[in-house]
Design an enzyme around this catalytic site. Structure first.
Site, PDB file in Angstrom:
ATOM      1  CE  LYS A  33      -2.976 -20.156  10.046  1.00  0.00           C
ATOM      2  NZ  LYS A  33      -3.078 -19.412  11.380  1.00  0.00           N
TER       3      LYS A  33
ATOM      4  CE  LYS B 255       6.680 -26.756   9.700  1.00  0.00           C
ATOM      5  NZ  LYS B 255       7.900 -26.280   9.734  1.00  0.00           N
TER       6      LYS B 255
ATOM      7  CG  HIS C  38       3.376 -22.269   7.215  1.00  0.00           C
ATOM      8  ND1 HIS C  38       2.358 -21.765   7.768  1.00  0.00           N
ATOM      9  CD2 HIS C  38       4.135 -23.035   7.972  1.00  0.00           C
ATOM     10  CE1 HIS C  38       2.669 -21.420   9.093  1.00  0.00           C
ATOM     11  NE2 HIS C  38       3.901 -22.569   9.217  1.00  0.00           N
TER      12      HIS C  38
ATOM     13  CG  HIS D 178      -1.357 -24.852  11.439  1.00  0.00           C
ATOM     14  ND1 HIS D 178      -1.350 -24.551  10.252  1.00  0.00           N
ATOM     15  CD2 HIS D 178      -0.950 -24.160  12.057  1.00  0.00           C
ATOM     16  CE1 HIS D 178      -1.009 -23.398  10.228  1.00  0.00           C
ATOM     17  NE2 HIS D 178      -0.836 -22.993  11.086  1.00  0.00           N
TER      18      HIS D 178
ATOM     19  NE  ARG E 193      -2.292   0.507   3.606  1.00  0.00           N
ATOM     20  CZ  ARG E 193      -2.792   0.271   4.804  1.00  0.00           C
ATOM     21  NH1 ARG E 193      -4.052   0.490   4.887  1.00  0.00           N
ATOM     22  NH2 ARG E 193      -2.068  -0.126   5.729  1.00  0.00           N
TER      23      ARG E 193
ATOM     24  CD  GLU F 125       2.673 -20.861  18.444  1.00  0.00           C
ATOM     25  OE1 GLU F 125       3.267 -19.954  18.111  1.00  0.00           O
ATOM     26  OE2 GLU F 125       1.498 -21.265  18.460  1.00  0.00           O
TER      27      GLU F 125
HETATM   28  N1  NAP Z   1       2.685 -12.947   9.371  1.00  0.00           N
HETATM   29  C1  NAP Z   1       2.371 -14.274   9.271  1.00  0.00           C
HETATM   30  O1  NAP Z   1       3.182 -14.947   9.858  1.00  0.00           O
HETATM   31  C2  NAP Z   1       0.874 -14.970   8.999  1.00  0.00           C
HETATM   32  C3  NAP Z   1       0.933 -16.321   8.971  1.00  0.00           C
HETATM   33  C4  NAP Z   1      -0.450 -16.974   8.196  1.00  0.00           C
HETATM   34  C5  NAP Z   1      -1.225 -16.071   7.902  1.00  0.00           C
HETATM   35  N2  NAP Z   1      -0.981 -14.530   7.851  1.00  0.00           N
HETATM   36  C6  NAP Z   1      -2.334 -13.960   7.051  1.00  0.00           C
HETATM   37  O2  NAP Z   1      -1.691 -13.195   6.131  1.00  0.00           O
HETATM   38  C7  NAP Z   1      -2.497 -11.784   5.953  1.00  0.00           C
HETATM   39  C8  NAP Z   1      -1.183 -10.761   6.015  1.00  0.00           C
HETATM   40  O3  NAP Z   1      -0.476 -10.911   7.190  1.00  0.00           O
HETATM   41  P1  NAP Z   1       0.581  -9.959   7.825  1.00  0.00           P
HETATM   42  O4  NAP Z   1       1.023 -10.545   8.993  1.00  0.00           O
HETATM   43  O5  NAP Z   1       1.854  -9.838   6.573  1.00  0.00           O
HETATM   44  O6  NAP Z   1       0.075  -8.508   7.947  1.00  0.00           O
HETATM   45  P2  NAP Z   1       0.648  -6.963   8.088  1.00  0.00           P
HETATM   46  O7  NAP Z   1       2.127  -7.062   8.531  1.00  0.00           O
HETATM   47  O8  NAP Z   1      -0.245  -6.055   8.849  1.00  0.00           O
HETATM   48  O9  NAP Z   1       0.775  -6.659   6.554  1.00  0.00           O
HETATM   49  C9  NAP Z   1      -0.527  -6.296   5.830  1.00  0.00           C
HETATM   50  C10 NAP Z   1      -0.063  -5.910   4.380  1.00  0.00           C
HETATM   51  O10 NAP Z   1      -1.165  -5.656   3.709  1.00  0.00           O
HETATM   52  C11 NAP Z   1      -0.951  -4.399   2.950  1.00  0.00           C
HETATM   53  N3  NAP Z   1      -2.406  -3.606   3.184  1.00  0.00           N
HETATM   54  C12 NAP Z   1      -3.019  -3.157   4.142  1.00  0.00           C
HETATM   55  N4  NAP Z   1      -4.042  -2.718   3.909  1.00  0.00           N
HETATM   56  C13 NAP Z   1      -4.317  -2.434   2.433  1.00  0.00           C
HETATM   57  C14 NAP Z   1      -4.852  -1.544   1.806  1.00  0.00           C
HETATM   58  N5  NAP Z   1      -6.010  -1.202   1.807  1.00  0.00           N
HETATM   59  N6  NAP Z   1      -4.603  -1.886   0.549  1.00  0.00           N
HETATM   60  C15 NAP Z   1      -3.399  -2.555  -0.046  1.00  0.00           C
HETATM   61  N7  NAP Z   1      -2.543  -3.078   0.716  1.00  0.00           N
HETATM   62  C16 NAP Z   1      -2.744  -3.292   2.075  1.00  0.00           C
HETATM   63  C17 NAP Z   1       0.038  -3.581   3.904  1.00  0.00           C
HETATM   64  O11 NAP Z   1       0.623  -2.566   3.116  1.00  0.00           O
HETATM   65  P3  NAP Z   1       1.698  -1.437   3.825  1.00  0.00           P
HETATM   66  O12 NAP Z   1       2.453  -2.135   4.925  1.00  0.00           O
HETATM   67  O13 NAP Z   1       2.227  -0.792   2.634  1.00  0.00           O
HETATM   68  O14 NAP Z   1       0.666  -0.511   4.439  1.00  0.00           O
HETATM   69  C18 NAP Z   1       1.081  -4.854   4.231  1.00  0.00           C
HETATM   70  O15 NAP Z   1       1.769  -5.190   3.061  1.00  0.00           O
HETATM   71  C19 NAP Z   1      -3.226 -11.941   7.229  1.00  0.00           C
HETATM   72  O16 NAP Z   1      -4.426 -12.103   6.789  1.00  0.00           O
HETATM   73  C20 NAP Z   1      -2.630 -12.741   8.145  1.00  0.00           C
HETATM   74  O17 NAP Z   1      -3.728 -13.522   8.904  1.00  0.00           O
HETATM   75  C21 NAP Z   1       0.158 -13.851   8.450  1.00  0.00           C
END
Ligand code: NAP
Length: 498
Positions: A171, A205, A201, A263, A61, A239
């Site tokens: 997810k 594994k 993910h 999982h 974004r 964990e």
């Molecule tokens: N992190 C993990 O380990 C993990 C594991 C499994 C699943 N997930 C899932 O994956 C998804 C992302 O997780 P995350 O941890 O990466 O979240 P995050 O750190 O909050 O990152 C969100 C991403 O979405 C972008 N974004 C937010 N609002 C937006 C909008 N209106 N338009 C375009 N882009 C937008 C952000 O861009 P900016 O930063 O540029 O604002 C950022 O790149 C979630 O649904 C989460 O539940 C995450």
């Protein structure tokens, strides 16, 4: 026989070269991308897995340049060590683009950018090429993202040149059965089920994939893999960390939806499924789905004593809601699969944060040996465990004679990936990306599996809510709620982890 040496080809079987494509990662600046997606793609680059004409668009974004995106990646500190040449090649392959789901017109930019690349940069001799999308963003953007892609001509199929369009999503897939069904419906407006790759993910594994080989390539297991020989099964994913920076997001989800629904139930399905008719995506997912549908749902009566919810002591304070959060950070479940193979065999599932140790393991406990040669006290039940974390290994507990005496000792036969192949198992996301790019859905979850898993989980959540189920407190890093011990002890079992 000497063990076979590990080679890179063991780890990265690709079913032929990857196709040229444009891979757009939405959410490229987010935690998931910085921690897993980009490091995995760089690792793949270092292994020369990408063909000429494989372009990666990192879409976030915020308004930053490609150079600033690489700074962000470097500063995040998760990139693997690779050669300078690989890093430079990767930097030429990746371009950052600011695209916001709040600004539909920003998709024009994406469309132009992909359009700019279409004057045959991918060597197809025409303007068509594969387009792979990854929504690594909050699920509320999935349907919107699909709509904007469609409106900007980025989902146009091309049967003439065999262009493929695929979508990978992370997810959570809904928050309950009905929201998962609604999410599916909204995505199915733009994609077919064959184009949607739902990621867990854990399925990338090696040890999870090896469950299929373990069970179906070792014939001696099949006759004993059932209620006649198996006493009970445990699947634990514990964990040592707390919720950390995920506090606010986690508080709206909890351990039941965050870990059990996906999982743990996937691991259960791999453990309990029947032999698939073929080693293909549909046969495999058909069998997993049958198991998930056969899980016995809970009622207001059966929820007590069979499901325990807990929260570590500092949790509410940690997320800034002192004393007010009712979100579970621990769940223990005793469940049954109502089919011929598993009737009456308890399956214990357990997941928790701030546990004394980090471990993910499936253990199959065989029935105690009835024999009159040795004292039954000395003969320990056989246990087959498949450990996913911290080590990827399989162990079998067997009884042996102690040297110099006719006494018994329970010891382990061990198959350890690292020792056997002289390398750690390859990263889970790499396997998943390879399969995604090559169109293999075996390790991705089908919509009916998601629905069946939610149906089971909803029967817990609904009864917790209606019955005001207590939230047990437990000391961080020391133990789990006492009720969890009681749950498993009531049938004469106890939690086992290697
Ligand atoms: N992190 C993990 O380990 C993990 C594991 C499994 C699943 N997930 C899932 O994956 C998804 C992302 O997780 P995350 O941890 O990466 O979240 P995050 O750190 O909050 O990152 C969100 C991403 O979405 C972008 N974004 C937010 N609002 C937006 C909008 N209106 N338009 C375009 N882009 C937008 C952000 O861009 P900016 O930063 O540029 O604002 C950022 O790149 C979630 O649904 C989460 O539940 C995450």
């Amino acid at each position: 026989m000497p063990s076979q040496p590990y080679t890179a080809s063991h780890a990265h079987e690709t079913n032929g070269p990857l196709p040229a494509a444009i891979f757009t990662v939405f959410g490229a600046t987010g935690d998931l991308s910085l921690r897993y997606i980009m490091p995995t793609l760089l690792h793949m680059e270092s292994e020369n897995l990408f063909p000429e004409g494989f372009a990666i668009i990192a879409a976030g974004r915020r308004e930053i340049s490609t150079a600033q995106f690489f700074e962000l990646l470097d500063n995040a500190g998760y990139l693997p060590e690779v050669s300078k040449e690989s890093k430079q090649r990767f930097m030429r392959r990746v371009e950052y683009l600011s695209v916001s789901f709040d600004l539909p017109e920003s998709f024009d930019k994406l469309s132009r950018r992909i359009g700019d690349r279409s004057g045959d940069p991918l060597g197809y001799g025409h303007e068509c090429f594969n387009r792979f999308y990854y929504f690594a963003v909050a699920p509320k953007y999935f349907a919107l993202g699909a709509k904007y892609l469609k409106e900007h001509g980025l989902l146009e199929p091309c049967s003439e040149h065999g262009r493929t369009i695929r979508l990978m999503i992370e997810k959570p897939f809904g928050a309950d059965q009905s929201s998962a069904a609604a999410l599916d419906l909204s995505l199915l407006e733009y994609f077919t089920e064959h184009q949607i790759y739902r990621t867990d993910h854990y399925l990338g594994k090696e040890t999870v994939q090896n469950m299929l080989v373990l069970r179906f390539a070792n014939e001696f297991l099949e006759p004993i893999w059932n209620r006649d020989y198996v006493d009970h099964v445990e699947i634990s994913m514990l964990e040592s960390d707390g919720v950390g920076r995920r506090g606010a997001t986690y508080d709206a989800v909890g351990a039941l939806s965050d870990v059990v629904q996906n999982h743990l139930l996937q691991l259960l399905a791999f453990t309990a499924m029947e032999r698939p008719a073929k080693n293909d995506a549909e046969s495999l997912r058909d069998e997993k789905c049958i198991v998930l549908k056969d899980l016995r749902p809970y009622t207001a009566k059966t929820i007590f004593g069979n499901v325990v919810r807990g929260q570590y002591q500092e949790y509410s304070k940690e997320i800034g809601k002192e004393g007010h959060s009712q979100t579970e950070t621990f769940v223990a479940i005793k469940t049954f699969i109502d089919n011929k193979r598993w009737k009456g065999v308890p399956f214990y599932l357990r997941s928790g944060k701030k546990m004394p140790k980090r471990i993910a393991e499936i253990s199959v406990h065989f029935k105690p040996n009835k024999n009159d040669l040795f004292s039954t006290e000395d003969v320990k039940p056989n246990i087959l465990s498949v450990q996913l974390q911290p080590k990827e290994k399989i162990t079998m507990r067997i009884n042996n004679k102690i040297p110099g005496a006719m006494k018994l000792h329970s010891g382990e036969l061990v198959f350890n990936y690292e020792d056997q192949f002289h390398s750690e198992a390859p990263p889970a996301y790499e396997r998943l990306f390879l399969d995604f790019f090559q169109g293999d859905q075996r390790l991705f979850i089908r919509n009916d599996e998601i629905q069946a898993a939610w149906k089971f989980v909803d029967s817990i959540r609904d009864n917790w809510n209606s019955e005001n189920a207590p939230l047990q407190s437990y000391a961080s890093g020391q133990n789990e709620p006492q009720e969890s011990e009681k749950l498993i002890n009531s049938a004469g079992h106890s939690w086992f982890t290697n």
